[in-house]
Motif scaffolding. Structure first.
Motif, PDB file in Angstrom:
ATOM      1  N   HIS A 175       0.693  -1.255   0.066  1.00  0.00           N
ATOM      2  CA  HIS A 175      -0.046  -0.120   0.051  1.00  0.00           C
ATOM      3  C   HIS A 175       0.938   1.384  -0.131  1.00  0.00           C
ATOM      4  O   HIS A 175       0.657   2.199  -0.564  1.00  0.00           O
ATOM      5  CB  HIS A 175      -1.069  -0.070   1.153  1.00  0.00           C
ATOM      6  CG  HIS A 175      -1.990  -0.624   1.080  1.00  0.00           C
ATOM      7  ND1 HIS A 175      -2.962  -0.445  -0.134  1.00  0.00           N
ATOM      8  CD2 HIS A 175      -2.785  -1.655   1.932  1.00  0.00           C
ATOM      9  CE1 HIS A 175      -4.000  -1.329   0.098  1.00  0.00           C
ATOM     10  NE2 HIS A 175      -3.861  -1.806   1.145  1.00  0.00           N
TER      11      HIS A 175
ATOM     12  N   SER B 296      -7.393   1.683   5.838  1.00  0.00           N
ATOM     13  CA  SER B 296      -8.096   0.809   5.306  1.00  0.00           C
ATOM     14  C   SER B 296      -9.121   0.333   6.373  1.00  0.00           C
ATOM     15  O   SER B 296      -9.270   0.643   7.333  1.00  0.00           O
ATOM     16  CB  SER B 296      -7.411  -0.374   4.681  1.00  0.00           C
ATOM     17  OG  SER B 296      -6.786  -1.188   5.731  1.00  0.00           O
TER      18      SER B 296
ATOM     19  N   ASP C  58      -7.481  -3.177  -2.416  1.00  0.00           N
ATOM     20  CA  ASP C  58      -6.315  -4.225  -2.296  1.00  0.00           C
ATOM     21  C   ASP C  58      -6.343  -4.505  -3.791  1.00  0.00           C
ATOM     22  O   ASP C  58      -7.294  -4.770  -4.578  1.00  0.00           O
ATOM     23  CB  ASP C  58      -7.084  -5.464  -1.503  1.00  0.00           C
ATOM     24  CG  ASP C  58      -6.666  -5.164  -0.006  1.00  0.00           C
ATOM     25  OD1 ASP C  58      -6.140  -3.943   0.298  1.00  0.00           O
ATOM     26  OD2 ASP C  58      -7.373  -5.439   0.879  1.00  0.00           O
TER      27      ASP C  58
HETATM   28 ZN    ZN Z   1      -5.300  -3.539   2.075  1.00  0.00          ZN
END
Ligand code: ZN
Ligand code: KG4
Length: 336
Positions: A113, A134, A305
């Motif tokens: 990320h 997240s 994701d």
């Molecule tokens: Zn994630």
């Protein structure tokens, strides 16, 4: 260098092919089965990954127009995440790499990320500040150079996305809550309820969202008592969503502002599902203009994701000789 990236840490089965960091394909299959349960059910996620992993990898290779034998490496999320879900990706990647006799590269999901801003031009410049928000994580990180990062702050209780999901559940909106709250907030008054902003002390970059969440619960209880248990009107629902969202975004933006003041980074990036939030995107953009710091907000499919960010970090690691062995195991609780 052609790298395949595989991501199965939560409820997205994803695979991507990158050539020297450039995305050739990025296939994401989001598991819809969890909606009915109001949250991700780990065992159902593992079973869905098992069903989806081969078709998703197959499609990523086909879309990129390459044959497995042309790959130079197989990168996979080894943690953090749901253990059963991670095991599916890690074992698939191990088998695939072994069968092809190609290097296997383990990637930390949070690290992926962190660098997802590099999937798009113009890329971030070092040092940059990254806000990862997240369903499972909330972190503010200073990245000085590749693989040299310092966590400035993280959540002491709920993750930002978790707070969105829990508040949406209290309001009876459904799952995942973030996009539903976001849509209603656009129609509501952010000044309707003054929910608390937990900013902690000056110089503290940690986050805490459980206070805001509990305030929404108490507000709801009081409201229902006042009106004899009847449901909120559409206007009231929109107003509560707007007030809650503004309180969360105020905190996130204030922490970024503190980080910019103290560390003078060249760029600011955001990643994770909550970075889809329209109010957060707008306010981060304003912060960039106010401080002169360039803001890199990757397109949505790279914020949530995805396999592309795994392949990207896989490529960075392989280029630096950081290869894994066949002993690789999935680890649920892995830190950045
Ligand atoms: Zn994630
Ligand atoms: O990164 P992600 O796709 O999965 C992980 O948690 O790893 O993030 C999902 C989270 C959920 O909590 C969801 O409610 C939140 O991101 N989210 C949002 C929005 N879209 C997704 N939160 C606020 N506003 C949104 N527009």
């Amino acid at each position: 260098m052609l790298v395949l990236g595989i991501e199965t840490s939560c409820d997205e089965t994803s695979a991507a092919v990158l050539q020297d960091g450039r995305v050739l394909s990025n296939v994401i299959s989001s598991q819809l089965i969890h909606k009915a349960y109001g949250g991700v059910v780990p065992e159902l996620a593992s079973r869905a990954h098992l069903r989806l992993i081969i078709p998703v990898v197959d499609e990523a290779l086909k879309h990129a127009g390459i044959r497995p034998a042309s790959l130079d490496g197989v990168a996979v999320t080894s943690g953090p995440g749901l253990i059963g879900a991670l095991i599916v990706g890690v074992n698939f990647a191990k088998s695939f790499a072994y069968a092809l006799q190609k290097p296997l590269i383990a990637v930390n999901h949070l690290e992926a990320h962190l660098y997802s801003g590099f999937l798009e031009a113009p890329q971030p410049e070092y040092p940059f500040l990254s806000l990862i928000v997240s369903g499972g994580h909330t972190q503010l990180v200073l990245v000085r150079s590749p693989f040299d990062h310092q966590i400035l702050g993280e959540t002491r209780d709920d993750a930002a996305g978790e707070a969105f999901d829990k508040v949406a559940k209290m309001l009876g909106l459904g799952f995942p809550g973030g996009p539903l709250v976001d849509a209603r907030a656009k129609l509501g008054d952010p000044a309707f309820v003054g929910f608390p902003r937990t900013l902690l002390s000056v110089g503290d970059y940690d986050f805490s969202f459980s206070g805001i969440k509990t305030s929404v619960l108490y507000w709801l209880r009081r409201k229902k008592n006042d009106v004899g248990g009847s449901e909120l009107t559409e206007d009231e629902l929109n107003n509560v969503c707007a007030s809650f969202q503004t309180a969360v975004v105020d905190v996130l933006v204030e922490k970024c502002a503190r980080g910019i003041d103290s560390f003078r980074p060249r760029c600011l990036t955001i990643a994770g599902g909550v970075s889809a939030n329209s109010e957060l995107r707008r306010r981060i953009g304003d912060l960039g203009k106010r401080t002169g710091v360039r803001v890199c907000v990757p397109r949505m499919e790279y914020c949530t994701d995805n396999g592309a960010m795994i392949a990207l970090v896989g490529w960075m690691k392989a280029s630096a000789g950081m290869i894994s062995t066949m002993e690789l195991d999935a680890v649920a609780g892995m830190s950045l």
